[in-house]
Structure formats: structure tokens, C-alpha cells
Design a protein around this motif. Structure first.
Motif, PDB file in Angstrom:
ATOM      1  N   ARG A   1       7.966  -9.110  -9.674  1.00  0.00           N
ATOM      2  CA  ARG A   1       8.748  -8.030  -9.070  1.00  0.00           C
ATOM      3  C   ARG A   1       8.151  -6.668  -9.409  1.00  0.00           C
ATOM      4  O   ARG A   1       8.008  -5.800  -8.545  1.00  0.00           O
ATOM      5  CB  ARG A   1      10.207  -8.110  -9.534  1.00  0.00           C
ATOM      6  CG  ARG A   1      11.134  -7.103  -8.846  1.00  0.00           C
ATOM      7  CD  ARG A   1      12.519  -7.078  -9.468  1.00  0.00           C
ATOM      8  NE  ARG A   1      12.510  -6.692 -10.869  1.00  0.00           N
ATOM      9  CZ  ARG A   1      12.305  -5.450 -11.331  1.00  0.00           C
ATOM     10  NH1 ARG A   1      12.083  -4.467 -10.481  1.00  0.00           N
ATOM     11  NH2 ARG A   1      12.317  -5.192 -12.615  1.00  0.00           N
ATOM     12  N   ARG A   2       7.783  -6.482 -10.686  1.00  0.00           N
ATOM     13  CA  ARG A   2       7.196  -5.199 -11.094  1.00  0.00           C
ATOM     14  C   ARG A   2       5.887  -4.924 -10.353  1.00  0.00           C
ATOM     15  O   ARG A   2       5.643  -3.803  -9.899  1.00  0.00           O
ATOM     16  CB  ARG A   2       6.961  -5.177 -12.602  1.00  0.00           C
ATOM     17  CG  ARG A   2       8.208  -4.940 -13.413  1.00  0.00           C
ATOM     18  CD  ARG A   2       7.914  -4.593 -14.876  1.00  0.00           C
ATOM     19  NE  ARG A   2       6.900  -5.404 -15.499  1.00  0.00           N
ATOM     20  CZ  ARG A   2       7.116  -6.514 -16.205  1.00  0.00           C
ATOM     21  NH1 ARG A   2       8.346  -6.955 -16.370  1.00  0.00           N
ATOM     22  NH2 ARG A   2       6.118  -7.174 -16.747  1.00  0.00           N
TER      23      ARG A   2
ATOM     24  N   SER B   1       4.146  -1.788  -3.428  1.00  0.00           N
ATOM     25  CA  SER B   1       4.931  -1.171  -2.345  1.00  0.00           C
ATOM     26  C   SER B   1       4.844   0.351  -2.416  1.00  0.00           C
ATOM     27  O   SER B   1       4.725   1.026  -1.387  1.00  0.00           O
ATOM     28  CB  SER B   1       6.387  -1.623  -2.404  1.00  0.00           C
ATOM     29  OG  SER B   1       6.483  -3.001  -2.136  1.00  0.00           O
ATOM     30  N   ARG B   2       4.909   0.897  -3.630  1.00  0.00           N
ATOM     31  CA  ARG B   2       4.767   2.354  -3.778  1.00  0.00           C
ATOM     32  C   ARG B   2       3.374   2.799  -3.344  1.00  0.00           C
ATOM     33  O   ARG B   2       3.216   3.834  -2.678  1.00  0.00           O
ATOM     34  CB  ARG B   2       5.049   2.782  -5.212  1.00  0.00           C
ATOM     35  CG  ARG B   2       6.527   2.754  -5.554  1.00  0.00           C
ATOM     36  CD  ARG B   2       6.848   3.471  -6.846  1.00  0.00           C
ATOM     37  NE  ARG B   2       6.165   2.927  -8.006  1.00  0.00           N
ATOM     38  CZ  ARG B   2       6.609   1.947  -8.772  1.00  0.00           C
ATOM     39  NH1 ARG B   2       7.766   1.380  -8.495  1.00  0.00           N
ATOM     40  NH2 ARG B   2       5.924   1.531  -9.811  1.00  0.00           N
TER      41      ARG B   2
ATOM     42  N   ASN C   1       6.603  -4.174  -6.664  1.00  0.00           N
ATOM     43  CA  ASN C   1       7.158  -2.820  -6.528  1.00  0.00           C
ATOM     44  C   ASN C   1       6.069  -1.759  -6.619  1.00  0.00           C
ATOM     45  O   ASN C   1       6.068  -0.792  -5.852  1.00  0.00           O
ATOM     46  CB  ASN C   1       8.233  -2.569  -7.589  1.00  0.00           C
ATOM     47  CG  ASN C   1       9.536  -3.274  -7.275  1.00  0.00           C
ATOM     48  OD1 ASN C   1       9.760  -3.731  -6.165  1.00  0.00           O
ATOM     49  ND2 ASN C   1      10.401  -3.382  -8.273  1.00  0.00           N
TER      50      ASN C   1
END
Length: 135
Positions: free
Chosen positions: A54-55, A61-62, A58
Motif C-alpha cells: 500500500r505504501r 500514485s503521487r 501510494n
């Protein structure tokens, strides 16, 4: 970039040609059941925590959003130095993701391979990956 409308027109026309995004959710807690290594495949069960995945996702995605921002800057004829600064920021963010992936690989995957007695294959695969990754 200022005064270079050709680049802006090319960016605009390419962004209008069927550009779209997909959002997929994949279960990344999986195991390879066949222990015969295929090129690029590890010989150990490839398991990472959902939190870790998940990290990383994320962060990616940024970075993806940041790249879209750079594309917009180009389309709006933002000054070249400003664009270069943003590209440098994306490079730094990608390098950070790579360090996280490498760290996790060393602590999780290589550690697991050492316990299972197939560390030589994992080290060879890591070296091959690093040869392609590093300039």
C-alpha cells in the motif's frame, strides 16, 4: 519551451489520442507454487505485507500525479527551469521508491532465500536486476 508551440501541440494531440487511466486492485500476497525459476521470477514464495504494498503504491500514485502535472506545465509553456526542477523531483521520488523496494527485497526476499538454502539464485537475480537498474 517558451516560444516552442510545436512541443505544446504535440503534447496536446498525443493527450487527446485515447489517453486514459485504469485503476486495478490486485492481491499481491501470492506464492509461486512451481519452484523452477523462470527469468525474472524468484525461487521463493514472493510474499510482501499489504501495508508495504500500500505504501509503495501510494508513492507511485503521487509520482503519477506529479508527472501529469509536468505534462500540464509543458502544455502551458511553463519555463524550462521550472519544468526541469519538477522532473528532478520525480526522479528523486522514483529513487526513493527504488530504495524502499530494494530494502524490502534484501530484508524479506533475500532473507527468506537464505533460510531456504537458495540464496545463490536470488543473489544472481538481484545482480542482474541491479545491472539493468544502475547506470
Amino acid at each position: 519551451m517558451n516560444g516552442s508551440n510545436r512541443l505544446t501541440e504535440e503534447s496536446s494531440s498525443s493527450s487527446q489520442k485515447g489517453e486514459h487511466t485504469h485503476h486495478h486492485h490486485h492481491d499481491h500476497n501470492h506464492e509461486h507454487t512451481d519452484h523452477t525459476p523462470v527469468e525474472g521470477e524468484s525461487v521463493h514464495p514472493h510474499i510482501h505485507s499489504e501495508e508495504s504494498l500500500r505504501r509503495i503504491v501510494n508513492r507511485l500514485s503521487r509520482i503519477e500525479g506529479h508527472i501529469r502535472g509536468i505534462k500540464t506545465m509543458i502544455q502551458q509553456n511553463t519555463t524550462c527551469p521550472d519544468v526541469l526542477l519538477q522532473i528532478a523531483a520525480v526522479r528523486g521520488a522514483l529513487d526513493k521508491v527504488a530504495r524502499i523496494v530494494l530494502d524490502e527485497h534484501l530484508t524479506e526476499c533475500i532473507g527468506r532465500a537464505a533460510q531456504e538454502g537458495n540464496i545463490d539464485v536470488e543473489i544472481a537475480q538481484l545482480k542482474a536486476a541491479l545491472d539493468r537498474f544502475l547506470p
